[in-house]
Design a protein around this motif. Structure first.
Motif, short mmCIF file in Angstrom:
data_model
loop_
_atom_site.label_atom_id
_atom_site.label_comp_id
_atom_site.label_asym_id
_atom_site.label_seq_id
_atom_site.Cartn_x
_atom_site.Cartn_y
_atom_site.Cartn_z
N SER A 11 56.66 -27.08 -28.43
CA SER A 11 56.63 -27.62 -27.24
C SER A 11 58.28 -28.33 -27.12
CB SER A 11 56.16 -29.69 -26.99
OG SER A 11 55.12 -29.46 -26.78
N VAL A 12 58.82 -28.32 -27.82
CA VAL A 12 60.12 -28.75 -27.86
C VAL A 12 60.85 -27.10 -27.75
CG1 VAL A 12 62.37 -28.67 -29.19
CG2 VAL A 12 60.74 -30.81 -28.76
N LEU A 13 60.83 -26.05 -27.95
CA LEU A 13 61.43 -24.22 -28.17
C LEU A 13 60.78 -24.11 -26.48
CD1 LEU A 13 60.04 -22.66 -31.11
CD2 LEU A 13 62.73 -23.89 -30.61
N LEU A 14 59.78 -24.57 -26.56
CA LEU A 14 59.54 -23.79 -25.04
C LEU A 14 60.25 -25.03 -23.87
CD1 LEU A 14 57.40 -22.55 -22.96
CD2 LEU A 14 55.72 -23.72 -22.72
N ALA A 15 60.34 -26.06 -24.15
CA ALA A 15 61.57 -27.26 -22.82
C ALA A 15 63.11 -26.65 -23.25
CB ALA A 15 60.86 -28.44 -23.70
N ALA A 16 63.18 -25.77 -24.51
CA ALA A 16 64.69 -25.60 -24.38
C ALA A 16 64.92 -24.06 -23.81
CB ALA A 16 65.09 -25.60 -26.16
N ALA A 17 63.75 -23.54 -23.77
CA ALA A 17 63.62 -21.91 -23.26
C ALA A 17 63.50 -21.95 -21.98
CB ALA A 17 62.38 -20.96 -23.87
N LEU A 18 63.18 -23.26 -21.23
CA LEU A 18 62.55 -23.20 -19.86
C LEU A 18 63.85 -24.07 -19.27
CD1 LEU A 18 59.16 -25.00 -19.14
CD2 LEU A 18 60.36 -22.33 -18.30
N LEU A 19 64.30 -24.49 -20.07
CA LEU A 19 65.99 -25.63 -19.46
C LEU A 19 66.90 -24.11 -19.23
CD1 LEU A 19 66.12 -29.02 -21.72
CD2 LEU A 19 66.11 -28.22 -18.95
N PHE A 20 67.29 -23.51 -20.47
CA PHE A 20 68.14 -22.36 -20.31
C PHE A 20 67.61 -21.97 -19.44
CE2 PHE A 20 68.88 -18.40 -21.85
CZ PHE A 20 69.73 -18.27 -21.98
N LEU A 21 66.62 -20.92 -18.91
CA LEU A 21 66.16 -20.36 -18.12
C LEU A 21 66.29 -20.05 -16.76
CD1 LEU A 21 62.86 -18.30 -19.13
CD2 LEU A 21 65.18 -17.41 -19.25
N GLY A 22 66.58 -22.08 -16.83
CA GLY A 22 66.29 -23.02 -15.35
C GLY A 22 68.36 -22.63 -15.09
N TRP A 23 69.05 -23.12 -15.69
CA TRP A 23 70.07 -23.23 -16.52
C TRP A 23 70.77 -21.74 -15.49
CZ3 TRP A 23 73.57 -20.86 -19.49
CH2 TRP A 23 75.09 -21.14 -18.71
N ARG A 24 70.49 -21.10 -16.21
CA ARG A 24 71.08 -19.46 -16.09
C ARG A 24 70.42 -19.22 -14.85
NH1 ARG A 24 69.74 -14.23 -19.04
NH2 ARG A 24 71.62 -12.69 -18.40
N GLN A 25 69.19 -19.17 -14.30
CA GLN A 25 69.33 -19.20 -12.07
C GLN A 25 70.37 -19.59 -11.60
OE1 GLN A 25 68.08 -16.17 -12.87
NE2 GLN A 25 66.52 -16.92 -11.03
N TYR A 26 70.48 -20.84 -12.27
CA TYR A 26 71.58 -22.17 -11.05
C TYR A 26 72.60 -22.02 -11.69
CZ TYR A 26 74.06 -25.95 -10.30
OH TYR A 26 75.17 -26.50 -9.99
N ASP A 27 73.31 -20.90 -12.37
CA ASP A 27 74.01 -20.99 -13.01
C ASP A 27 74.86 -19.58 -11.93
OD1 ASP A 27 76.83 -20.45 -13.99
OD2 ASP A 27 76.64 -18.83 -15.29
N ARG A 28 73.61 -18.62 -11.78
CA ARG A 28 73.73 -17.51 -10.52
C ARG A 28 73.46 -17.62 -9.30
NH1 ARG A 28 73.62 -12.87 -13.65
NH2 ARG A 28 73.90 -13.39 -16.48
N ARG A 29 73.20 -18.47 -8.20
CA ARG A 29 73.64 -19.17 -7.70
C ARG A 29 74.66 -19.04 -7.12
NH1 ARG A 29 69.40 -18.51 -3.60
NH2 ARG A 29 70.06 -20.86 -1.99
N PHE A 30 74.57 -18.42 -5.36
CA PHE A 30 75.82 -18.09 -4.81
C PHE A 30 76.55 -19.58 -4.22
CE2 PHE A 30 78.35 -17.24 -0.85
CZ PHE A 30 79.08 -16.77 -0.85
#
Length: 127
Positions: A11-30
């Motif tokens: 559960s912790v690993l899955l939550a960390a992966a989702l947070l990373f992917l969410g941040w990465r998408q946010y970081d790429r938003r114009f």
């Protein structure tokens, strides 16, 4: 290790992966602010979002594009288009450095072709 500990770790690993992917998408938003604050060598990560949000920029005026992205890299430039009959056409263009997308290591540029001060074509070109 018992079943409940494995479930907690998963559960912790899955939550960390989702947070990373969410941040990465946010970081790429114009956004205009993010474009201005991002180093030229890393702006490429914003290009896809820019084109998606603004319908490829086609139909926008030069003033609208410059309001979004600021002045282009070296002032007004010209892109040459070659036709099958051997003629070439010089097309006014805005050119923005947009590195950070390619693994090739070559510089990339966002080239926005204009006709009558309106966007008619947008390309990312590797130099």
């Amino acid at each position: 290790m018992n079943w409940s500990k494995r479930l907690k770790i998963l559960s912790v690993l899955l939550a960390a992966a989702l947070l990373f992917l969410g941040w990465r998408q946010y970081d790429r938003r114009f956004t205009t602010e993010r474009w201005a604050e991002t180093d030229i060598s890393q702006r490429g990560k914003l290009v896809d979002s820019l084109l998606e949000q603004y319908g490829g920029l086609e139909g926008m005026t030069r003033a609208e594009v410059e309001e979004l992205l600021g002045a282009d890299t070296n002032g007004m430039q010209v892109r040459e288009a070659y036709h099958p009959d051997g003629t070439r056409e010089r097309i006014p263009a805005l050119v923005y450095a947009a590195g950070g997308r390619s693994w090739t290591g070559f510089p990339e540029y966002l080239v926005i072709s204009l006709e009558n001060d309106r966007v008619v074509d947008v390309r990312v070109i590797v130099d």
